[in-house]
Design a protein around this motif. Structure first.
Motif, PDB file in Angstrom:
ATOM      1  N   GLY A  21     -18.047  -5.890  -2.462  1.00 26.99           N
ATOM      2  CA  GLY A  21     -18.903  -6.060  -1.303  1.00 26.99           C
ATOM      3  C   GLY A  21     -18.418  -5.373  -0.051  1.00 26.99           C
ATOM      4  O   GLY A  21     -19.070  -5.447   0.993  1.00 26.99           O
ATOM      5  N   VAL A  22     -17.280  -4.675  -0.136  1.00 24.62           N
ATOM      6  CA  VAL A  22     -16.719  -4.027   1.061  1.00 24.62           C
ATOM      7  C   VAL A  22     -16.628  -2.520   0.847  1.00 24.62           C
ATOM      8  O   VAL A  22     -17.424  -1.761   1.379  1.00 24.62           O
ATOM      9  CB  VAL A  22     -15.337  -4.620   1.408  1.00 24.62           C
ATOM     10  N   ALA A  23     -15.636  -2.070   0.067  1.00 22.98           N
ATOM     11  CA  ALA A  23     -15.425  -0.639  -0.132  1.00 22.98           C
ATOM     12  C   ALA A  23     -14.353  -0.433  -1.188  1.00 22.98           C
ATOM     13  O   ALA A  23     -13.682  -1.379  -1.616  1.00 22.98           O
ATOM     14  CB  ALA A  23     -15.009   0.034   1.180  1.00 22.98           C
ATOM     15  N   THR A  24     -14.176   0.828  -1.588  1.00 21.09           N
ATOM     16  CA  THR A  24     -13.031   1.236  -2.388  1.00 21.09           C
ATOM     17  C   THR A  24     -11.979   1.793  -1.440  1.00 21.09           C
ATOM     18  O   THR A  24     -12.239   2.740  -0.687  1.00 21.09           O
ATOM     19  CB  THR A  24     -13.425   2.307  -3.425  1.00 21.09           C
ATOM     20  N   TYR A  25     -10.789   1.202  -1.469  1.00 21.47           N
ATOM     21  CA  TYR A  25      -9.687   1.627  -0.615  1.00 21.47           C
ATOM     22  C   TYR A  25      -8.811   2.603  -1.409  1.00 21.47           C
ATOM     23  O   TYR A  25      -8.347   2.272  -2.504  1.00 21.47           O
ATOM     24  CB  TYR A  25      -8.845   0.432  -0.169  1.00 21.47           C
ATOM     25  N   VAL A  26      -8.611   3.805  -0.876  1.00 18.38           N
ATOM     26  CA  VAL A  26      -7.861   4.847  -1.563  1.00 18.38           C
ATOM     27  C   VAL A  26      -6.481   4.978  -0.917  1.00 18.38           C
ATOM     28  O   VAL A  26      -6.371   5.124   0.306  1.00 18.38           O
ATOM     29  CB  VAL A  26      -8.599   6.190  -1.517  1.00 18.38           C
ATOM     30  N   TYR A  27      -5.432   4.928  -1.763  1.00 11.30           N
ATOM     31  CA  TYR A  27      -4.048   4.980  -1.285  1.00 11.30           C
ATOM     32  C   TYR A  27      -3.340   6.206  -1.842  1.00 11.30           C
ATOM     33  O   TYR A  27      -3.601   6.635  -2.981  1.00 11.30           O
ATOM     34  CB  TYR A  27      -3.273   3.733  -1.733  1.00 11.30           C
ATOM     35  N   ASP A  28      -2.418   6.733  -1.073  1.00 14.40           N
ATOM     36  CA  ASP A  28      -1.516   7.781  -1.538  1.00 14.40           C
ATOM     37  C   ASP A  28      -0.291   7.135  -2.168  1.00 14.40           C
ATOM     38  O   ASP A  28       0.314   6.222  -1.580  1.00 14.40           O
ATOM     39  CB  ASP A  28      -1.090   8.672  -0.372  1.00 14.40           C
ATOM     40  N   LEU A  29       0.088   7.616  -3.359  1.00 10.86           N
ATOM     41  CA  LEU A  29       1.223   7.038  -4.087  1.00 10.86           C
ATOM     42  C   LEU A  29       2.389   8.016  -4.186  1.00 10.86           C
ATOM     43  O   LEU A  29       3.156   7.970  -5.146  1.00 10.86           O
ATOM     44  CB  LEU A  29       0.791   6.599  -5.487  1.00 10.86           C
TER      45      LEU A  29
END
Length: 578
Positions: free
Chosen positions: A372-380
């Motif tokens: 219901g919010v978003a897809t959070y994309v992270y750098d690994l």
């Protein structure tokens, strides 16, 4: 037992929302399906110590024919297919809103029913039901005859314990002498007062072993609307193995199995010769993380459990290098150090959402989905310190239930977006994400839940699975995201639901709740065919419940010669790979 720091009050508050969020526990997403034709197979964090990564879908082009890339566009009838009334019996006095009638056997006309067939029923077992809603009666409003579908479940005790309808005890049970009648009641507290729903099912025929058809009524007593009534017919399937099936087929066999004392197991990831199983809270058992040493696949050994007080909604898990990532609906993205794989050490909660439902790692990026919010994309780049890069909203017009899960294939993000459709995004530039297209069948999804994508005969093919009654495998040609046709389907019993799926070469592994693990040959994606199965669901397992979210939740095939399945009651099950 290791206990990391307790989450804040806001995290504890989100734990209260668990019943609303439990529809999921996702497992494998993007990287298990592979890369486009011109790419090499991606590294799988679960195969570091077990040899090279397995061959993935579309490497190269999923092999020689049987498929030349041609297909016939299919009409999508939706998840539930209306085949007309399930039986001829009926509730007698539809317009009488007296709630007492809804729990009375005499309120049904059963003159056309077969007492002989009903006498042959065992009077025990777990059943999943599909209901055909045929009439709605509401005070002060015209009756509605619009046809729709619904679902329910009941458990008739196998061991002398309480009979249940859904999550509530039965009010009435008559299952002797050629009669099959059940009534139950559900109470939901609201600010305006209690909303009480009384539902009764009257069996009429047994058209095939393990199947009951009949009629039903459901009466609503609400402080806002007063009394109302819904009635129609139903089809109930007992959740034993499908008629004629055994425990397994196609060369699959159980190698090892191990239970966990934590909650309801919903997902598994395999790394460093250990299986990491996450569990949702299932009162009275807490949710959390269970670590199994699987160096001896015939004897997986529980070596550690971890739970955080007030943070019991652990729903997804993935690993990269020495980092283990847990998706928590209570507290967000939780990071552990698994340098010592048997002893995960809590590191941090990553910056970002306060609740994460599913998680996926692809290359040096992590995708955490906050429903219901978003897809959070992270750098690994530093796996133990995920750095937030961007928030991706799947559709230009917003959404009501997603993103539930995502799949990454090449430079595209495939989003299972709940009842808002299956969305495709171009993520080449995270600062300029482009929405490319959507697939939404007529009538909408029950719940667009999970998918896998690969390349076949030069075309990009998505295998999409929903969650809810009648959900099944849809095969979509997503080569052109602006024009997505349905080109194939595969279904199991109507009341059952898919959970997760994973693509390996020409094999699609599907965790199908009560149907267990199903393995489909998709070399010709227009005609998926089952080549193997392993039934994880058994009525007699201790703690087994009625309800659609029971059975096989997650599946992993890390390329070590085994398939790892997590079952909601049995825990970790290891079978040999095909």
């Amino acid at each position: 037992m290791q206990t990391p720091p307790t989450p804040s009050g806001s995290w504890r508050f989100l734990c209260v929302l668990l019943p609303l969020l439990i529809a999921c526990g996702d497992s494998d997403s993007g990287k298990d399906a592979g890369t486009p034709d011109s790419g090499s197979p991606p590294e799988d964090a679960g195969t570091q110590d077990s040899g090279p990564p397995p061959e993935d879908a579309g490497t190269p082009d999923s092999g020689p024919p049987p498929w030349d890339g041609t297909y016939t566009v299919l009409e999508d009838p939706g998840d539930w297919i209306d085949k007309g009334r399930y039986d001829a019996c009926q509730f007698v006095d539809a317009d009488n809103l007296d709630p007492q009638l809804c729990q009375s056997l005499s309120s049904f006309d059963l003159s056309s029913c077969s007492t002989e067939q009903l006498s042959g029923l065992e009077g025990k077992g777990i059943y999943q039901l599909t209901t055909r809603v045929e009439l709605r009666v509401r005070p002060g409003r015209p009756n509605s005859t619009a046809i729709s579908n619904g679902s329910n479940s009941f458990l008739l005790s196998l061991d002398g314990s309480t009979d249940m309808m859904g999550s509530a005890p039965l009010l009435t049970r008559v299952t002797e002498g050629g009669t099959f009648f059940l009534a139950g009641r559900r109470t939901v507290a609201t600010p305006s007062g209690n909303v009480i729903t009384t539902t009764a099912f009257a069996g009429c025929h047994v058209p095939s072993p393990g199947v009951i058809t009949g009629c039903y009524v459901s009466c609503l007593d609400s402080p806002i609307t007063g009394y109302s009534k819904t009635l129609g017919t139903f089809e109930a399937h007992r959740m034993t193995w499908a008629h004629g099936e055994g425990e397994a087929s196609g060369g699959l066999a159980r190698v090892g199995e191990a239970a966990t004392p934590l909650g309801m197991p919903v997902d598994v990831y395999v790394a460093k010769e250990h299986a990491y199983v996450v569990s949702q809270e299932r009162v009275p058992r807490l949710g959390g993380l269970s670590v199994f040493d699987v160096r001896d696949r015939t004897n997986p050994t529980l070596v550690k459990t971890i739970n955080i007080p007030g943070d019991g909604a652990w729903n997804g898990v993935w690993a990269k290098g020495d980092a283990l990532y847990v998706a928590s609906d209570s507290s967000g993205l939780v990071v552990f150090d698994i340098t010592d794989p048997a002893n995960p050490v809590f590191v941090r909660r990553a910056e970002g959402p306060s609740h994460v439902h599913t998680v996926l790692v692809e290359g040096d990026r992590l995708y955490a989905n906050s429903a219901g919010v978003a897809t959070y994309v992270y750098d690994l780049t530093t796996p133990l310190a995920p750095a937030l890069l961007q928030l991706v909203t799947p559709t230009p017009g917003g959404f009501s239930g997603g993103p539930h899960d995502v799949f990454v294939y090449g430079d595209r993000l495939y989003v299972s977006n709940a009842d808002s459709g299956y969305s495709i995004m171009d993520i080449t530039d995270l600062d300029n994400v482009q929405h490319l297209g959507n697939y939404l069948p007529p009538g909408g999804f029950v719940y667009a839940h999970h998918s896998a994508v690969g390349t076949f005969a030069g075309r990009t093919i998505a295998f999409e699975g929903g969650e809810g009654t009648g959900t099944h495998v849809r095969v979509l040609d997503v080569t052109d995201p602006t024009n997505i046709p349905l080109i194939g389907t595969f279904r199991m019993r109507p009341p059952t639901s898919i959970h997760n799926m994973l693509l390996r070469g020409n094999r699609l592994y599907v965790a199908w709740y009560q149907e267990g693990l199903r393995v489909l040959d998709v070399a010709n994606p227009t005609q998926p065919r089952q080549v193997a199965h392993f039934n994880t669901f058994r009525e007699f397992d201790p703690g087994r419940r009625a309800g659609s979210l029971e059975g096989a939740f997650g599946v992993r095939v890390p390329g070590d010669g085994y398939v790892y399945v997590v079952d909601s009651t049995r825990g970790l099950i290891i079978v040999n790979a095909l």
